[in-house]
Design an enzyme around this catalytic site. Sequence first.
Site, mmCIF file in Angstrom:
data_model
loop_
_atom_site.group_PDB
_atom_site.id
_atom_site.type_symbol
_atom_site.label_atom_id
_atom_site.label_comp_id
_atom_site.label_asym_id
_atom_site.label_seq_id
_atom_site.Cartn_x
_atom_site.Cartn_y
_atom_site.Cartn_z
ATOM 1 N N GLY A 17 0.777 -1.241 0.000
ATOM 2 C CA GLY A 17 0.000 0.000 0.000
ATOM 3 C C GLY A 17 0.802 1.281 0.000
ATOM 4 O O GLY A 17 0.349 2.314 -0.493
ATOM 5 N N GLU A 19 3.906 4.153 5.679
ATOM 6 C CA GLU A 19 2.735 3.285 5.544
ATOM 7 C C GLU A 19 1.578 4.086 4.943
ATOM 8 O O GLU A 19 1.503 5.307 5.117
ATOM 9 C CB GLU A 19 2.404 2.742 6.953
ATOM 10 C CG GLU A 19 1.122 1.973 7.107
ATOM 11 C CD GLU A 19 1.096 0.616 6.426
ATOM 12 O OE1 GLU A 19 1.382 0.587 5.217
ATOM 13 O OE2 GLU A 19 0.741 -0.381 7.066
ATOM 14 N N ASP A 20 0.688 3.398 4.234
ATOM 15 C CA ASP A 20 -0.434 4.108 3.618
ATOM 16 C C ASP A 20 -1.447 4.594 4.650
ATOM 17 O O ASP A 20 -1.879 5.735 4.630
ATOM 18 C CB ASP A 20 -1.126 3.211 2.566
ATOM 19 C CG ASP A 20 -1.480 1.817 3.097
ATOM 20 O OD1 ASP A 20 -1.249 1.534 4.288
ATOM 21 O OD2 ASP A 20 -1.989 1.004 2.300
ATOM 22 N N ASP A 70 -5.108 1.924 10.630
ATOM 23 C CA ASP A 70 -6.509 1.586 10.905
ATOM 24 C C ASP A 70 -6.579 1.174 12.377
ATOM 25 O O ASP A 70 -6.757 2.004 13.258
ATOM 26 C CB ASP A 70 -6.923 0.479 9.929
ATOM 27 C CG ASP A 70 -8.393 0.110 10.009
ATOM 28 O OD1 ASP A 70 -9.117 0.712 10.804
ATOM 29 O OD2 ASP A 70 -8.820 -0.792 9.276
ATOM 30 N N LYS A 115 -7.221 6.458 10.695
ATOM 31 C CA LYS A 115 -8.626 6.386 11.123
ATOM 32 C C LYS A 115 -8.627 6.369 12.649
ATOM 33 O O LYS A 115 -8.596 5.296 13.252
ATOM 34 C CB LYS A 115 -9.275 5.084 10.616
ATOM 35 C CG LYS A 115 -9.393 4.964 9.110
ATOM 36 C CD LYS A 115 -10.082 3.640 8.768
ATOM 37 C CE LYS A 115 -10.008 3.313 7.312
ATOM 38 N NZ LYS A 115 -10.466 1.953 6.993
ATOM 39 N N PHE A 134 -14.089 2.477 4.598
ATOM 40 C CA PHE A 134 -13.107 1.761 3.795
ATOM 41 C C PHE A 134 -12.773 2.594 2.565
ATOM 42 O O PHE A 134 -13.663 3.024 1.839
ATOM 43 C CB PHE A 134 -13.635 0.391 3.380
ATOM 44 C CG PHE A 134 -12.552 -0.483 2.827
ATOM 45 C CD1 PHE A 134 -11.662 -1.124 3.680
ATOM 46 C CD2 PHE A 134 -12.396 -0.639 1.461
ATOM 47 C CE1 PHE A 134 -10.638 -1.906 3.181
ATOM 48 C CE2 PHE A 134 -11.371 -1.422 0.946
ATOM 49 C CZ PHE A 134 -10.488 -2.054 1.818
ATOM 50 N N VAL A 135 -11.487 2.866 2.365
ATOM 51 C CA VAL A 135 -11.075 3.730 1.254
ATOM 52 C C VAL A 135 -10.129 2.995 0.301
ATOM 53 O O VAL A 135 -9.455 2.037 0.698
ATOM 54 C CB VAL A 135 -10.390 5.032 1.765
ATOM 55 C CG1 VAL A 135 -11.398 5.944 2.441
ATOM 56 C CG2 VAL A 135 -9.224 4.726 2.695
ATOM 57 N N ASP A 154 -5.819 -0.588 -1.671
ATOM 58 C CA ASP A 154 -6.545 -1.484 -2.575
ATOM 59 C C ASP A 154 -7.810 -2.046 -1.957
ATOM 60 O O ASP A 154 -8.005 -2.024 -0.739
ATOM 61 C CB ASP A 154 -5.653 -2.673 -2.949
ATOM 62 C CG ASP A 154 -5.532 -3.676 -1.792
ATOM 63 O OD1 ASP A 154 -5.150 -3.252 -0.681
ATOM 64 O OD2 ASP A 154 -5.845 -4.858 -1.993
ATOM 65 N N ARG A 195 -5.391 0.536 -6.613
ATOM 66 C CA ARG A 195 -4.190 1.185 -6.064
ATOM 67 C C ARG A 195 -3.753 2.360 -6.930
ATOM 68 O O ARG A 195 -3.108 3.285 -6.469
ATOM 69 C CB ARG A 195 -3.024 0.185 -5.993
ATOM 70 C CG ARG A 195 -3.213 -0.947 -4.992
ATOM 71 C CD ARG A 195 -1.893 -1.677 -4.809
ATOM 72 N NE ARG A 195 -2.058 -2.995 -4.210
ATOM 73 C CZ ARG A 195 -2.148 -3.220 -2.889
ATOM 74 N NH1 ARG A 195 -2.109 -2.227 -2.047
ATOM 75 N NH2 ARG A 195 -2.283 -4.447 -2.433
HETATM 76 P P1 IMP Z 1 -4.085 -1.933 10.690
HETATM 77 O O1 IMP Z 1 -3.115 -2.989 11.054
HETATM 78 O O2 IMP Z 1 -5.492 -2.284 11.118
HETATM 79 O O3 IMP Z 1 -3.693 -0.540 11.152
HETATM 80 O O4 IMP Z 1 -4.206 -1.925 9.119
HETATM 81 C C1 IMP Z 1 -3.203 -1.525 8.327
HETATM 82 C C2 IMP Z 1 -3.357 -2.079 6.932
HETATM 83 O O5 IMP Z 1 -4.709 -2.430 6.592
HETATM 84 C C3 IMP Z 1 -2.961 -1.017 5.950
HETATM 85 O O6 IMP Z 1 -1.625 -1.123 5.630
HETATM 86 C C4 IMP Z 1 -3.827 -1.332 4.754
HETATM 87 O O7 IMP Z 1 -3.176 -2.256 3.929
HETATM 88 C C5 IMP Z 1 -5.056 -1.987 5.315
HETATM 89 N N1 IMP Z 1 -6.192 -1.038 5.408
HETATM 90 C C6 IMP Z 1 -6.699 -0.464 6.510
HETATM 91 N N2 IMP Z 1 -7.733 0.332 6.222
HETATM 92 C C7 IMP Z 1 -7.885 0.268 4.886
HETATM 93 C C8 IMP Z 1 -8.801 0.902 3.963
HETATM 94 O O8 IMP Z 1 -9.682 1.699 4.312
HETATM 95 N N3 IMP Z 1 -8.612 0.588 2.662
HETATM 96 C C9 IMP Z 1 -7.657 -0.268 2.212
HETATM 97 N N4 IMP Z 1 -6.790 -0.875 3.037
HETATM 98 C C10 IMP Z 1 -6.903 -0.602 4.367
#
Ligand code: IMP
Length: 186
Positions: A46, A101-102, A105, A133, A154-155, A161, A167
């Site tokens: 991402g 990182e993108d 979440d 978020k 969700f984006v 992606d 992407r």
């Molecule tokens: P986390 O571990 O829950 O913080 O999630 C991180 C990863 O989940 C990111 O690197 C993304 O790849 C994916 N992710 C989280 N939210 C989204 C979203 O809204 N769209 C797409 N990918 C997401």
Amino acid sequence: MQDRDRDIESVLLDEERIRAGVAELAARISADYQGRDLLLVGVLKGAVVLLADLCRALTVPHEVDFIATSSYGSATETSGVVRLLKDLDREIAGRHVILVEDIVDTGLTLDYLLETLRPRRPASLEVCVLLCKPQELRVDVDVKYKGFDIPSVFVVGYGLDFAERYRNLSFVGTLRREVYEQADAR
Ligand code: IMP
């Protein structure tokens, strides 16, 4: 009509706002890392688009490496279990590292990566993300360089992606709920 037009609900951040946000992040990082041995670590896949734009906007010398984790258990919900899929190519001891990182979440991915990299004794270890978020955070992650806070939706786009698609969008948009609910039900 292409799938992409049918599946996108709205544009959350357009190209211009993203460009301005990335330029600001690059300016801050360039100011903070003058004279330091900087290594940007992109979290695959991402962060690829952000990293490509960010590194070209930096005015300080730096190197780039990549790390990869597994993320989602289902189409849009994290399993809570993070696994390392690809490690760094080089040692990071004594280096000034920024994880790029993108999106944050739940924060579980970055928390896992920070815990994995810290014992390798980098001179410093910071985090740069385009999106966060805040309402979804389950763990405390110290994000020094953050582009935008977004709501709990969700984006896709700008590296993010859905089922490996979208992407390449130059904007960040929300996906129609039906699209991922259908996939989650499968
Ligand atoms: P986390 O571990 O829950 O913080 O999630 C991180 C990863 O989940 C990111 O690197 C993304 O790849 C994916 N992710 C989280 N939210 C989204 C979203 O809204 N769209 C797409 N990918 C997401």
